[in-house]
Design a protein around this motif. Structure first.
Motif, mmCIF file in Angstrom:
data_model
loop_
_atom_site.group_PDB
_atom_site.id
_atom_site.type_symbol
_atom_site.label_atom_id
_atom_site.label_comp_id
_atom_site.label_asym_id
_atom_site.label_seq_id
_atom_site.Cartn_x
_atom_site.Cartn_y
_atom_site.Cartn_z
ATOM 1 N N ASP A 127 0.710 -1.144 0.031
ATOM 2 C CA ASP A 127 -0.052 0.118 -0.142
ATOM 3 C C ASP A 127 0.785 1.480 -0.055
ATOM 4 O OD1 ASP A 127 -2.691 -0.571 -0.186
ATOM 5 O OD2 ASP A 127 -2.672 -1.285 1.844
ATOM 6 N N ARG A 164 -1.190 -4.769 -5.830
ATOM 7 C CA ARG A 164 -1.975 -4.992 -4.889
ATOM 8 C C ARG A 164 -3.149 -5.618 -5.238
ATOM 9 N NH1 ARG A 164 -3.203 -6.128 -0.818
ATOM 10 N NH2 ARG A 164 -4.452 -4.590 0.042
ATOM 11 N N TYR A 217 -8.455 -1.140 -6.450
ATOM 12 C CA TYR A 217 -7.113 -1.074 -7.099
ATOM 13 C C TYR A 217 -7.294 -0.773 -8.576
ATOM 14 C CZ TYR A 217 -5.182 -1.621 -2.427
ATOM 15 O OH TYR A 217 -4.839 -1.340 -1.169
#
Length: 406
Positions: free
Chosen positions: A162, A213, A246
């Motif tokens: 992140d 991610r 994402y």
């Protein structure tokens, strides 16, 4: 002032003093200090971050806490950075020709920075050893889109991945600086030419952290589906929703590249870019508040009398007004792109100093986010009344591979 016409053809005024490679290095060093402050403050609140990320704890209370090791590393990086920058100022004196000629000095510092972080130095060097080993191993794993099992430090992988999403533009600037240095007649300290490699490579670099991610979320979804049916993790829908979040970064990157390289005057592309930015920002903001921090602002439980409006029962970091302030800050900093919507601020937003400030603000936003994300994970694992979420980490005994005093 940025945009000084006297030097605009070669260098803007901001780049004369603070060239692009030094800006990249500054934000990286700042991240080390930020992580030390994260560890320090959470340590004072009795929140055991090393246990959450499966990092070996100290063998006894007499050993220095982990944040001191991080501070020691940050001090070394800052000292070398300060020395390099002062030498650069002394020898260039804001002379455009000298600034261009001395581009090797900030790049040398970046090499030193990479060596300190990546090269296995002996323990006698006085730098934290175990932490750097753990960082390298985690980076190798997540760079390939992997994610550890909960017992092996999954939460640490998530945190680092992140953080990389907030450093996407910084990584892009690093590539631009290297591209300018390597092209014939170029200089890494020239006015940043974001068209250098900007057609394909820079957009790919900007999208890579979100892709990492996204893949991690899909891996977690696969693990849930392979687990027992009807388990506490449900059917894994939250991982798919997180992956979708994402994926909303990709239209922003693609449309930004289209505006810069193929359709700079297209109204349709511009409107699509605004829509994509709005969706990405609001979806990410919702996820920060509702999922990463477990706050009730967007649920029916926000009016529950057992906790302050929109928050939760357990607040470890401070009074409710702190949480309200951080929620507002997160929303504002998620929407810094909106500066380009104002005809008065559009040109200012393209100044090098403004681009640097926006990148810096995103790093600050992520630094604040870490406090509340770690607090949330700690509460999930130590307050039975709150319950366990699909991303929870069950704390237990862990024998680390890299145990030492760092």
């Amino acid at each position: 002032m940025d945009g000084d016409p006297a030097v605009e053809s070669e260098l803007d005024s901001f780049s004369l003093t603070f060239p692009l490679p030094y800006r990249v290095a500054f934000i990286v060093v700042l991240a080390v200090w930020g992580w030390g402050l994260n560890l320090h403050y959470l340590y004072l609140l009795k929140i055991d971050v090393p246990a959450l990320i499966r990092y070996p704890g100290r063998p006894s209370p007499h050993h220095p806490p982990h944040h001191r090791s991080v501070y020691r590393l940050a001090s070394v990086l800052s000292s070398v950075f300060g020395f390099s920058l002062v030498v650069f100022w002394l020898f260039t004196r804001r002379n455009p020709h000298l600034v261009l000629a001395w581009d090797w000095l900030p790049l040398t510092y970046l090499v030193v920075l990479l060596a300190i972080m990546a090269v296995p130095l002996p323990r006698t060097a006085g730098l934290p050893h175990a932490g750097r080993v753990r960082l390298r191993s985690t980076l190798r794993r997540i760079t390939l889109g992997g994610i550890a099992e909960s017992k092996d430090g999954k939460f640490g992988d998530i945190l680092l991945a992140d953080v990389l999403t907030s450093y996407a533009k910084v990584l892009g600037d690093l590539y631009v600086a290297l591209c300018m240095f390597l092209r014939p007649g170029g200089s890494a300290t020239a006015h940043p030419d974001r068209g250098c490699g900007g057609t394909f490579f820079v957009p790919m670099i900007l999208a890579l952290p979100s892709l990492i991610r996204l893949r991690q979320c899909l891996i977690e979804y696969g693990r849930v589906r392979r687990g027992p049916i009807g388990g506490s993790a449900g059917w894994g829908g939250q991982h798919l929703a997180n992956a979708l979040k994402y994926s909303t970064a990709f239209p922003v990157v693609i449309l930004s590249a289209l505006q810069r390289n193929w359709a700079p005057g297209s109204t349709a592309v511009y409107r699509l870019w605004v829509t994509a930015c709005l969706v990405n920002s609001l979806y990410s903001f919702y996820w920060d508040v509702a999922k990463d921090w477990d706050l009730t602002l967007f649920s029916r439980a926000r009016n529950d009398r057992e906790h302050p409006y929109g928050l939760r029962r357990t607040l470890r970091l401070g009074p409710p007004r702190l949480y309200y302030g951080v929620i507002a800050l997160d929303l504002v900093l998620r929407c810094t792109w909106s500066l380009k919507l104002s005809p008065h601020l559009d040109r200012v937003a393209d100044f090098e100093s403004s681009i640097f400030v926006v990148e810096l603000l995103e790093v600050v936003r992520r630094w604040v986010w870490i406090f509340f994300r770690v607090e949330t994970e700690w509460i999930r694992n130590n307050t039975p009344a709150v319950g366990f979420g699909v991303d929870d980490i069950l704390l237990g005994d862990f024998q680390g591979k890299y145990q030492d005093e760092d």
